[in-house]
Design an enzyme around this catalytic site. Structure first.
Site, PDB file in Angstrom:
ATOM      1  N   GLU A 196      30.619  -5.544  -2.616  1.00 57.71           N
ATOM      2  CA  GLU A 196      29.936  -6.542  -1.788  1.00 57.71           C
ATOM      3  C   GLU A 196      30.112  -6.291  -0.283  1.00 57.71           C
ATOM      4  O   GLU A 196      30.653  -7.133   0.446  1.00 57.71           O
ATOM      5  CB  GLU A 196      30.370  -7.951  -2.177  1.00 57.71           C
ATOM      6  CG  GLU A 196      29.947  -8.294  -3.598  1.00 57.71           C
ATOM      7  CD  GLU A 196      30.020  -9.773  -3.944  1.00 57.71           C
ATOM      8  OE1 GLU A 196      30.676 -10.535  -3.215  1.00 57.71           O
ATOM      9  OE2 GLU A 196      29.416 -10.157  -4.961  1.00 57.71           O
ATOM     10  N   GLU A 237      27.564  -7.593 -11.005  1.00 57.35           N
ATOM     11  CA  GLU A 237      28.134  -8.928 -11.197  1.00 57.35           C
ATOM     12  C   GLU A 237      27.013  -9.938 -11.410  1.00 57.35           C
ATOM     13  O   GLU A 237      25.965  -9.857 -10.755  1.00 57.35           O
ATOM     14  CB  GLU A 237      28.974  -9.380  -9.991  1.00 57.35           C
ATOM     15  CG  GLU A 237      30.284  -8.656  -9.807  1.00 57.35           C
ATOM     16  CD  GLU A 237      31.093  -9.230  -8.640  1.00 57.35           C
ATOM     17  OE1 GLU A 237      30.872 -10.410  -8.268  1.00 57.35           O
ATOM     18  OE2 GLU A 237      31.940  -8.481  -8.106  1.00 57.35           O
TER      19      GLU A 237
END
Length: 460
Positions: free
Chosen positions: A191, A295
């Site tokens: 991320e 995710e």
């Protein structure tokens, strides 16, 4: 252990060297070698948690505390269970602190490989691939707690020193795992959130070149900017690279609305879920390369109607992924009850010991993932009005003013004072107490979220 050829990319597919298509479907081992506050219950960030536990327990018991946690959080029973579901992937989030100390940069701690090797080997014995995910890099690659960031600044993008250290870490991982075909590949930065949008690609180019100089076989999994959602600054795709997005659905969040229905002012139904997935995957679709959703997944509150709605969100997402034949890893495998497939028993020694802290954290809404501010609206609402009045054009990266206020007030200002109280939960513990408490994380001591298990088995 059955040997497997290395995976590689071929058009939109992943294949082994025999040409057999492999679709990776699995889970992330969140909260293990990169701890997260909602997963195990501490406030603030991992390093701060470790500091207060060290102060309370001392060196010897501190080492025992975390050694037992790492040992029990994932064992062969967990690997067997994942294999029984038909899953073939475990994503392994790692904090750089296991491999390098801030006071000794560039000095690799070989002890960091002890548990990582152990779990990779366990998974291989049960025909489960692993992906090594550097979830927290030196200097913090994003603004959130899960990069072990105690601030709201992602300093990684501003200091070449931090980038150099991260390159060194990936050279170390590549050297260590270059001959292991059960490692599906390397996920260099979880991320990333580069506010400038200009630095992410030069950093990726450096990391890819450093890995390829040592290991030409393993796939590299690169995430988009702005928390794995934005690929507009990416150029032409590189060989044997998988580009990965994160695909959390608004109705799956703790403050999500009904499904179908409005969440945060946006109407979401199955068609919107699919359109959102396609938007986040547009780079991969345009370039005819594989997609890995690294995710996704809703949270569960224990309220039957709300949880049933969130299971439907997940069902629809899994059907969409099956339609487009994408690879995926659900977040997350094990926790204390919010999101995991397996979770600690509410009567376990761990939960009983930290229960007062869990109640206080919930009351103050200090966790970003799972916390609500309903009990502190008298604090938050005046701040929100003030910002709307005084700073109507304020739109901070990455998610705007509301998330910035939450981050600074709830997730930092109100979280930090809780750390000392959390540490006191463990004062006076004996070695036996620590052993017994950490057994709470053993698979045979955990509760299984059966509807989630049944759904994953159907889509594996």
């Amino acid at each position: 252990m059955k040997q497997r050829p290395f995976l590689t990319t071929q058009g939109t597919k992943l294949v082994d060297r025999d040409g057999k298509t492999v679709i990776l479907r699995g889970v992330g081992l969140g909260g293990w070698m990169n701890m997260e506050n909602f997963i195990t219950g501490y406030p603030a960030n991992e390093t701060a948690q470790r500091q207060v536990i060290h102060e309370v327990l001392g060196e010897q018991k501190y080492d025992l505390f975390f050694e037992q946690f790492l040992e029990n959080f994932f064992t062969e029973d967990d690997a067997k269970f994942l294999q029984s579901l038909g899953l073939n992937l475990l994503r392994l989030p790692v904090n750089y602190h296991h491999f390098e100390d801030d006071m000794e940069p560039f000095v690799i701690k070989e002890s960091g490989f002890t548990h990582l090797d152990r779990v990779i080997d366990l998974c291989a014995q049960h025909e489960i691939y692993t992906i090594i995910d550097l979830h927290a890099v030196p200097g913090y690659q994003n603004q959130a707690w899960h990069s072990d960031n105690p601030t709201h600044k992602a300093l990684f993008w501003e200091h070449k020193h931090f980038q150099d250290r991260t390159v060194k870490l990936w050279e170390t991982f590549a050297r260590h795992y270059k001959d292991n075909p059960w490692v599906a590949g390397y996920n260099p930065i979880n991320e990333p959130a580069d506010p400038t949008e200009r630095r992410i690609m030069p950093v990726y180019d450096r990391i890819v070149a450093a890995i390829r100089a040592i290991d030409r076989d393993h796939i590299i999994f690169l995430e988009g900017n702005c928390y794995s959602r934005d690929f507009h600054m990416f150029g032409e795709p590189l060989p044997n690279i998988v580009y990965t997005n994160h695909d959390y659905a608004l109705p799956g969040f703790i403050d999500g609305g009904p499904y179908p229905g409005y969440s945060r002012g946006i109407y979401v139904d199955r068609d919107v879920l699919e359109a959102t997935f396609l938007k986040r995957s547009q780079y991969m679709l345009d370039h005819n390369v594989p997609i890995w959703v690294g995710e996704f997944g809703p949270v569960y509150t224990g309220e039957p109607d709300a949880d049933a709605m969130r299971y439907q969100v997940l069902q629809d997402q899994l059907e969409i992924y099956a339609k487009y034949e994408v690879n995926w890893a659900l977040w997350t495998y094990k926790d204390i009850g919010l999101q995991g497939i397996a979770y600690t028993n509410p009567e376990s020694a761990w939960i009983k010991r930290i229960q007062p802290m869990l109640k206080k954290k919930a009351r103050l809404g200090v966790d970003a993932w799972g916390g609500l501010d309903k009990d502190i609206r008298h604090i938050m609402e005046p701040l929100e009005r003030l910002f709307a009045q005084e700073f109507p054009d304020y739109d901070p990266f990455p998610f705007g003013v509301q998330r910035q206020i939450n981050l600074l007030v709830r997730h930092i200002l109100l979280s930090e004072p809780l750390l000392k109280e959390f540490g006191e939960c463990f004062r006076g513990m004996s070695d036996t107490d620590i052993h017994e408490m950490m057994e709470s994380f053993l698979f045979n001591q955990c509760v299984i979220r059966q509807p989630l298990v049944d759904m994953l088995r159907n889509f594996a």
